[in-house]
Design a protein around this motif. Structure first.
Motif, PDB file in Angstrom:
ATOM      1  N   THR A   1       0.809  -1.227   0.000  1.00 58.91           N
ATOM      2  CA  THR A   1       0.000   0.000   0.000  1.00 58.91           C
ATOM      3  C   THR A   1       0.841   1.276   0.000  1.00 58.91           C
ATOM      4  O   THR A   1       0.296   2.370   0.118  1.00 58.91           O
ATOM      5  N   ALA A   2       2.155   1.143  -0.121  1.00 56.14           N
ATOM      6  CA  ALA A   2       3.005   2.344  -0.128  1.00 56.14           C
ATOM      7  C   ALA A   2       2.926   3.053  -1.479  1.00 56.14           C
ATOM      8  O   ALA A   2       2.572   2.448  -2.498  1.00 56.14           O
ATOM      9  N   TYR A   3       3.275   4.329  -1.477  1.00 58.75           N
ATOM     10  CA  TYR A   3       3.264   5.132  -2.703  1.00 58.75           C
ATOM     11  C   TYR A   3       4.689   5.297  -3.228  1.00 58.75           C
ATOM     12  O   TYR A   3       5.672   4.964  -2.569  1.00 58.75           O
ATOM     13  N   THR A   4       4.798   5.819  -4.425  1.00 54.14           N
ATOM     14  CA  THR A   4       6.087   6.148  -5.032  1.00 54.14           C
ATOM     15  C   THR A   4       6.955   6.942  -4.059  1.00 54.14           C
ATOM     16  O   THR A   4       6.461   7.873  -3.419  1.00 54.14           O
TER      17      THR A   4
ATOM     18  N   GLY B   1      12.896   2.189   3.501  1.00 56.18           N
ATOM     19  CA  GLY B   1      12.848   0.737   3.407  1.00 56.18           C
ATOM     20  C   GLY B   1      12.764   0.237   1.992  1.00 56.18           C
ATOM     21  O   GLY B   1      13.587  -0.578   1.545  1.00 56.18           O
ATOM     22  N   ARG B   2      11.778   0.748   1.235  1.00 56.44           N
ATOM     23  CA  ARG B   2      11.651   0.246  -0.139  1.00 56.44           C
ATOM     24  C   ARG B   2      12.754   0.794  -1.037  1.00 56.44           C
ATOM     25  O   ARG B   2      13.140   0.153  -2.007  1.00 56.44           O
ATOM     26  N   LEU B   3      13.285   1.972  -0.701  1.00 53.17           N
ATOM     27  CA  LEU B   3      14.421   2.481  -1.470  1.00 53.17           C
ATOM     28  C   LEU B   3      15.640   1.573  -1.289  1.00 53.17           C
ATOM     29  O   LEU B   3      16.388   1.328  -2.245  1.00 53.17           O
ATOM     30  N   GLU B   4      15.846   1.067  -0.085  1.00 52.35           N
ATOM     31  CA  GLU B   4      16.945   0.117   0.112  1.00 52.35           C
ATOM     32  C   GLU B   4      16.684  -1.167  -0.678  1.00 52.35           C
ATOM     33  O   GLU B   4      17.593  -1.718  -1.302  1.00 52.35           O
ATOM     34  N   ALA B   5      15.437  -1.643  -0.659  1.00 48.75           N
ATOM     35  CA  ALA B   5      15.112  -2.846  -1.426  1.00 48.75           C
ATOM     36  C   ALA B   5      15.357  -2.624  -2.913  1.00 48.75           C
ATOM     37  O   ALA B   5      15.827  -3.529  -3.619  1.00 48.75           O
TER      38      ALA B   5
ATOM     39  N   GLN C   1       7.953  -1.157 -11.473  1.00 54.54           N
ATOM     40  CA  GLN C   1       7.218  -2.307 -10.937  1.00 54.54           C
ATOM     41  C   GLN C   1       7.810  -2.598  -9.570  1.00 54.54           C
ATOM     42  O   GLN C   1       8.417  -3.644  -9.337  1.00 54.54           O
ATOM     43  N   VAL C   2       7.620  -1.658  -8.657  1.00 48.83           N
ATOM     44  CA  VAL C   2       8.369  -1.679  -7.405  1.00 48.83           C
ATOM     45  C   VAL C   2       8.103  -2.941  -6.589  1.00 48.83           C
ATOM     46  O   VAL C   2       9.035  -3.608  -6.127  1.00 48.83           O
ATOM     47  N   LEU C   3       6.838  -3.275  -6.378  1.00 48.03           N
ATOM     48  CA  LEU C   3       6.532  -4.417  -5.521  1.00 48.03           C
ATOM     49  C   LEU C   3       7.193  -5.687  -6.046  1.00 48.03           C
ATOM     50  O   LEU C   3       7.723  -6.499  -5.283  1.00 48.03           O
ATOM     51  N   LEU C   4       7.187  -5.860  -7.374  1.00 51.36           N
ATOM     52  CA  LEU C   4       7.775  -7.060  -7.971  1.00 51.36           C
ATOM     53  C   LEU C   4       9.292  -6.988  -7.968  1.00 51.36           C
ATOM     54  O   LEU C   4       9.976  -8.012  -7.810  1.00 51.36           O
TER      55      LEU C   4
ATOM     56  N   GLY D   1       4.410   0.881  -8.162  1.00 52.47           N
ATOM     57  CA  GLY D   1       3.998  -0.092  -9.157  1.00 52.47           C
ATOM     58  C   GLY D   1       3.742  -1.383  -8.425  1.00 52.47           C
ATOM     59  O   GLY D   1       4.322  -1.599  -7.371  1.00 52.47           O
ATOM     60  N   PRO D   2       2.832  -2.236  -8.844  1.00 54.68           N
ATOM     61  CA  PRO D   2       2.265  -2.384 -10.180  1.00 54.68           C
ATOM     62  C   PRO D   2       1.131  -1.397 -10.486  1.00 54.68           C
ATOM     63  O   PRO D   2       0.596  -0.764  -9.595  1.00 54.68           O
ATOM     64  N   GLY D   3       0.821  -1.347 -11.748  1.00 56.41           N
ATOM     65  CA  GLY D   3      -0.325  -0.588 -12.195  1.00 56.41           C
ATOM     66  C   GLY D   3      -0.945  -1.263 -13.395  1.00 56.41           C
ATOM     67  O   GLY D   3      -0.329  -2.114 -14.027  1.00 56.41           O
ATOM     68  N   VAL D   4      -2.184  -0.904 -13.677  1.00 54.73           N
ATOM     69  CA  VAL D   4      -2.847  -1.332 -14.910  1.00 54.73           C
ATOM     70  C   VAL D   4      -3.540  -0.104 -15.486  1.00 54.73           C
ATOM     71  O   VAL D   4      -4.252   0.594 -14.764  1.00 54.73           O
ATOM     72  N   GLY D   5      -3.308   0.167 -16.751  1.00 54.05           N
ATOM     73  CA  GLY D   5      -3.883   1.350 -17.388  1.00 54.05           C
ATOM     74  C   GLY D   5      -4.707   0.991 -18.605  1.00 54.05           C
ATOM     75  O   GLY D   5      -4.345   1.366 -19.728  1.00 54.05           O
ATOM     76  N   PRO D   6      -5.815   0.262 -18.428  1.00 48.40           N
ATOM     77  CA  PRO D   6      -6.603  -0.173 -19.588  1.00 48.40           C
ATOM     78  C   PRO D   6      -7.064   0.995 -20.437  1.00 48.40           C
ATOM     79  O   PRO D   6      -7.225   2.115 -19.944  1.00 48.40           O
ATOM     80  N   VAL D   7      -7.275   0.716 -21.699  1.00 52.33           N
ATOM     81  CA  VAL D   7      -7.716   1.753 -22.628  1.00 52.33           C
ATOM     82  C   VAL D   7      -9.117   1.387 -23.105  1.00 52.33           C
ATOM     83  O   VAL D   7      -9.391   0.249 -23.490  1.00 52.33           O
ATOM     84  N   ALA D   8     -10.019   2.366 -23.013  1.00 50.00           N
ATOM     85  CA  ALA D   8     -11.418   2.200 -23.398  1.00 50.00           C
ATOM     86  C   ALA D   8     -11.721   3.125 -24.560  1.00 50.00           C
ATOM     87  O   ALA D   8     -11.214   4.251 -24.600  1.00 50.00           O
ATOM     88  N   ALA D   9     -12.550   2.663 -25.506  1.00 47.79           N
ATOM     89  CA  ALA D   9     -12.744   3.463 -26.717  1.00 47.79           C
ATOM     90  C   ALA D   9     -14.121   3.241 -27.316  1.00 47.79           C
ATOM     91  O   ALA D   9     -14.801   2.244 -27.046  1.00 47.79           O
ATOM     92  N   LYS D  10     -14.505   4.189 -28.163  1.00 47.92           N
ATOM     93  CA  LYS D  10     -15.687   4.031 -28.996  1.00 47.92           C
ATOM     94  C   LYS D  10     -15.403   2.997 -30.090  1.00 47.92           C
ATOM     95  O   LYS D  10     -14.252   2.711 -30.425  1.00 47.92           O
ATOM     96  N   ALA D  11     -16.481   2.492 -30.672  1.00 44.15           N
ATOM     97  CA  ALA D  11     -16.356   1.369 -31.610  1.00 44.15           C
ATOM     98  C   ALA D  11     -15.482   1.703 -32.813  1.00 44.15           C
ATOM     99  O   ALA D  11     -14.772   0.832 -33.330  1.00 44.15           O
TER     100      ALA D  11
END
Length: 967
Positions: free
Chosen positions: A112-115, A124-128, A342-345, A721-731
């Motif tokens: 749940t940490a942020y960038t 902690g995560r910077l050391e990792a 992809q920080v967590l991974l 990270g992770p993230g998902v950025g799906p793309v939605a569009a008109k037909a």
């Protein structure tokens, strides 16, 4: 006073767990704002012109309870069949150490940490991450690695782009190894066209004359190749570099434990994936890609780079370094649109190396290689042709005319082969298969391999076929961090120590504007590690992945409905990649219509920087549109730009609600003006949390949008990270959305196909985390999603109202209301007191808070987004902290404390700073660390003092420092 009656607050409903404030809280908050209901507030805030009507025959079912949602997920999981994958192609079975799964992947302190833009509370995560960078540089033999990439395929694309900008060659030609992973080749083909790069695919080996391919700016080598072949690329690399090119090598990190590193072969850039370092395949992701470069190229690296600096008392401290090179800061001058990682991974992969150490990594690599050698010997002893003589973990096996039958037979026995062509199959060994003798027998039987008399598979050790010149002799992972934490007790304590140095949502509110740090519920997260989802190869046959494909189809359909679009692609594995996919779709649409000159993208000056960077990578030129004093798009300037550029306009990119956090009234006029000029409208979905259930992009003129599932739809940020950025569009744009040559199905939501080039390595991007968003929508239902939006808007306006007399709220819309975030203007405070936005951000740490977004979209401001998940007490705690900080700043202005020695400029204060030595400051120790009484029993202690950013940029250190540095 009326209160909500939504089922979101039923005692059995998940919504009341997700939404932090209760109906009685809402009454108090609404009274502060002068409204008697949430409906009245939203009617006053959201323009009537864009309000959506009732959705008839909604595809989104009524809200499920947590138990019901998990039961439905289990039913979907049961439709998957997990077989032992020997497909390879960059995705391998791996064993996630339980201590890492429990203490990182399933631990909210990590996910749940942020960038880490506030490095003092991210040590902690910077050391990792610096462990990750060190692991990559050690294994690749290069000087500097970044803090991860999105996946291997996009890392290769970024390597190609880096080679072009760093090479002195004027050529636009890039030579690609014919033994490249097929998904990587598809990405290279898709991405190169838009930026004018010519790909030349060449079968490379030791004798290849690269000069025959003509002048080129870069060379790409797959090492080992997709076929498993291991060969010495040094001569080819040297010949390519001699004519001014840069060499990019995609290398398998586990293989590099046994074979010579790319750096020793002369590579300028190494790229790849760390997936097999303890990260499940997950049907394609998320995984941490990597990139490393030789000395002199570190400032060309895309993405994030962790470095070492020092804090206010000279102690070593980690931080993101060279941030000015980050692509969202460089905007239209960017060379990449990657603004994430992809920080967590990457943390998981780095901890896999920490836990196993160099001996353990070499042992695993040796087991994998020996199993492959044994299998090749058995096959050859049975008269079966193995194509290559030198390999690490992958064999090509000739079965003339029998590949399909062999694949089918293996499938029935629980094993997945890779089918190369009618006559050839591929077998890749990994950590899971290497030590299972029965499994190996089952895997080889469909090919007709007979047991070898007297030779036990786990004992028999034919000699390695890797030539002496290719055997690794250089050391790696020599730093103490990789040679200390090898018992589970040591590892558990190390992970706990690092987690305690960080601030994540499990400690308190992270009120970051534009980032929507809301609850990542345990029920949403629960199925991520289920083997039926986690252990699927992304190229497994359709029959084996019916459950995951069904989940994807449902989520696509739900997302299309809530956004007002016709179809959705979940392939983009970051918001920036969703932007790129949408713009590439617009480009494809115009080209298909013969509008080859439409290459301009209009972007408001307030837009997030990745908008401009994505436009550049889609082959477009950026034209900036001004904003007015209220933060809205300046209609007069927009019309002038449209008139000036007319037939060249490809697209307009806008964020709605605006980047300034207000609902723009004129959005329909804006979209209509662009459509009248023949352009398409891209609506950035970053702020969808202020709109969901009340308005839809597709209804007020949007043609395409990306969404952030790691914001509005509860996928955790994972430390960046992770993230998902799906793309939605008109037909009409559907045919140009990202497709994939290896996808199990062609059809998507809306019953259409997506035939554009891919934007990520796997067909569905990062599908192992899609159950999180599926569960969120399923448990909230349409009414719950709407309730969440209203509550988020209520929280932002409540905070704005409570703080307005202390800090001006910079932009507001109708009735003085904001959307889901508010911008507090600190410039008057700075002018009056000398206290800067940095001082306030760091002082908030002493009060137990992560700072809001600093100086975006306006320098000298804080953008606050409290989200719907925070309770009223936490909102009040934040208000109390900000008011108290204002009082402290006023004390500085009044001369009570010196401008250069006060609690704000000295923040944050560590425990050591208030107990060591004499206290010489004009304020008390208690004022330093307990500015409000509530902290006495619940104190977060920053592990370091304020970090010197400039020192770290001048003295670039991006690998694990020696232990002596911390003495």
């Amino acid at each position: 006073m009326s209160t909500p009656t939504s089922s979101a607050f039923d005692l059995d409903a998940f919504g009341r767990r997700h939404i932090g404030t209760s109906p009685s809280d809402h009454g108090l908050m609404l009274a502060e704002l002068g409204y008697d209901s949430l409906d009245a507030l939203m009617a006053a805030a959201v323009p009537t012109s864009i309000r959506m009507g009732e959705v008839l025959n909604s595809a989104i079912p009524a809200a499920a309870t947590e138990r019901e949602a998990l039961a439905e997920l289990a039913a979907l999981a049961e439709q998957n069949t997990v077989r032992t994958s020997m497909i390879g192609l960059g995705y391998f079975g791996t064993i996630t150490p339980s201590v890492i799964q429990r203490n990182v992947l399933e631990n909210p302190s990590w996910y749940t940490a942020y960038t880490p833009y506030q490095p003092e509370i991210s040590q902690g995560r910077l050391e990792a991450l610096i462990n990750f960078q060190t692991m990559v540089t050690d294994l690749t033999g290069l000087d500097t690695a970044n803090a991860s990439m999105l996946d291997e395929g996009t890392a290769v694309v970024e390597g190609m782009l880096l080679a072009r900008r760093a090479s002195k060659s004027t050529s636009n030609r890039f030579i690609v190894d014919a033994d490249v992973l097929p998904q990587t080749l598809a990405l290279l083909e898709s991405r190169s066209v838009a930026v004018g790069i010519e790909l030349v695919v060449v079968p490379l080996d030791e004798q290849t004359d690269v000069a025959a391919a003509g002048s080129h700016f870069g060379l790409f080598v797959q090492y080992p190749g997709a076929s498993g072949r291991v060969w010495n690329p040094a001569a080819v690399i040297a010949a390519s570099k001699a004519q001014g090119a840069l060499a990019v090598v995609a290398a398998d990190l586990l293989a590099l434990a046994l074979i010579t590193s790319p750096g020793e072969h002369g590579a300028d850039v190494a790229v790849g994936t760390s997936q097999r370092f303890g990260v499940p395949m997950g049907f394609g992701g998320p995984h941490a890609g990597y990139m490393a470069v030789r000395k002199g190229l570190e400032r060309q690296l895309p993405g994030r780079l962790v470095g070492v600096s020092k804090d206010a008392v000279g102690a070593p401290a980690y931080r993101l370094t060279l941030q000015a090179r980050e692509q969202h800061i460089r905007r239209e001058k960017a060379t990449s649109n990657i603004c994430t990682a992809q920080v967590l991974l990457a943390v998981m992969a780095s901890m896999y190396a920490v836990y196993h150490g160099p001996r353990g990594i070499r042992h695993i690599a040796t087991q994998v290689h020996q199993a492959t050698v044994n299998a090749a010997a058995r096959l050859r002893a049975s008269g079966i042709e193995v194509v290559h003589d030198s390999y690490f973990d992958t064999l090509l096996v000739r079965v003339p005319g029998g590949a399909a039958e062999a694949v089918a037979t293996a499938h029935r026995s629980g094993v997945l082969y890779g089918r190369v062509d009618d006559d050839t199959v591929r077998l890749s060994f990994d950590e899971v298969t290497a030590t299972d003798a029965e499994l190996v027998d089952r895997a080889l039987a469909p090919l007709g391999a007979a047991p070898v008399a007297g030779r036990e598979v786990g004992v028999w050790r034919p000699a390695s076929p890797i030539a002496d010149e290719l055997r690794r002799t250089t050391p790696y992972l020599q730093h103490p961090v990789f040679n200390t934490h090898h018992s589970e007790t040591q590892m558990m304590r190390y992970l706990k120590t690092l987690a305690d140095r960080d601030y994540a949502l499990d400690r308190g509110m992270i009120p970051l504007g534009s980032c929507t740090m809301k609850l990542n519920a345990a029920t949403e997260m629960q199925s991520v590690t289920w083997p039926e989802f986690a252990n699927l190869h992304p190229f497994a046959p359709e029959a084996d992945v019916v459950g995951t494909l069904g989940l994807i189809e449902q989520l696509e359909t739900w997302l299309a409905e809530v956004t007002g679009y016709d179809t959705v692609s979940l392939q983009p594995n970051a918001g920036s990649q969703g932007e790129l996919a949408g713009l590439l779709a617009i480009r494809g649409f115009h080209l298909a219509n013969g509008d080859v000159d439409r290459d301009l993208c209009l972007i408001p000056s307030s837009a997030h920087g990745t908008n401009a960077a994505s436009a550049v990578l889609a082959g477009m030129r950026v034209v900036v549109v001004a904003c007015d004093e209220l933060g809205n798009v300046d209609l007069d300037d927009l019309r002038a730009k449209i008139a000036e550029h007319a037939d060249r306009i490809a697209a307009l990119m806008i964020t709605y609600p605006s980047t300034h956090g207000v609902y723009e009234h004129e959005v329909k006029q804006i979209t209509q003006a662009v459509h009248d000029a023949g352009g398409q409208v891209y609506v950035d979905g970053a702020n969808l949390n202020a709109l969901l259930g009340y308005a839809r992009f597709g209804d007020f003129g949007g043609d395409v949008s990306h969404l952030n599932l790691h914001k509005t739809f509860c996928i955790p940020h994972g430390g960046g990270g992770p993230g998902v950025g799906p793309v939605a569009a008109k037909a009409h744009l559907a045919p140009y959305l990202p497709g994939h040559p290896m996808a199990q199905r062609a059809d998507h939501s809306g019953g259409v196909t997506h035939d554009g080039g891919p934007v990520s390595a796997a067909p569905y991007g990062s599908p192992s985390i899609l159950p999180i968003s599926w569960a969120y929508v399923r448990m909230m239902g349409s009414e719950g999603l709407k309730q969440a939006t209203a509550t988020a808007v209520l929280a932002a306006n409540f905070v704005a109202s409570r703080l307005r007399e202390h800090f001006p709220v910079l932009y507001t819309g109708d009735n003085g209301l904001v959307a889901h975030e508010c911008i507090l203007d600190l410039r008057p405070l700075t002018a009056a007191t000398g206290v800067t936005v940095d001082d306030v951000a760091k002082r908030l740490v002493d009060y137990g808070f992560h700072a809001p977004t600093m100086s975006f979209p306006v320098a000298g401001t804080l953008m606050v987004e409290p989200t719907e998940s925070e309770d009223l007490a936490e909102l009040e705690r934040f208000v109390e902290a900000m008011v108290a900080i204002k009082v402290e700043a006023d004390a500085v202005a009044a001369g009570e404390w010196p401008a250069d020695d006060n609690p704000l400029v000295n923040a944050p204060h560590t425990a050591e700073s208030v107990i060591a030595g004499e206290w010489s400051h004009p304020y008390t120790r208690e004022q330093a660390v307990y500015p409000v009484h509530a902290l006495v029993r619940n104190k977060y202690w920053a592990p370091v003092r304020r970090i010197d950013q400039a020192y770290g940029d001048r003295n670039l250190v991006c690998a694990c420092p020696p232990v002596e540095a911390f003495a």
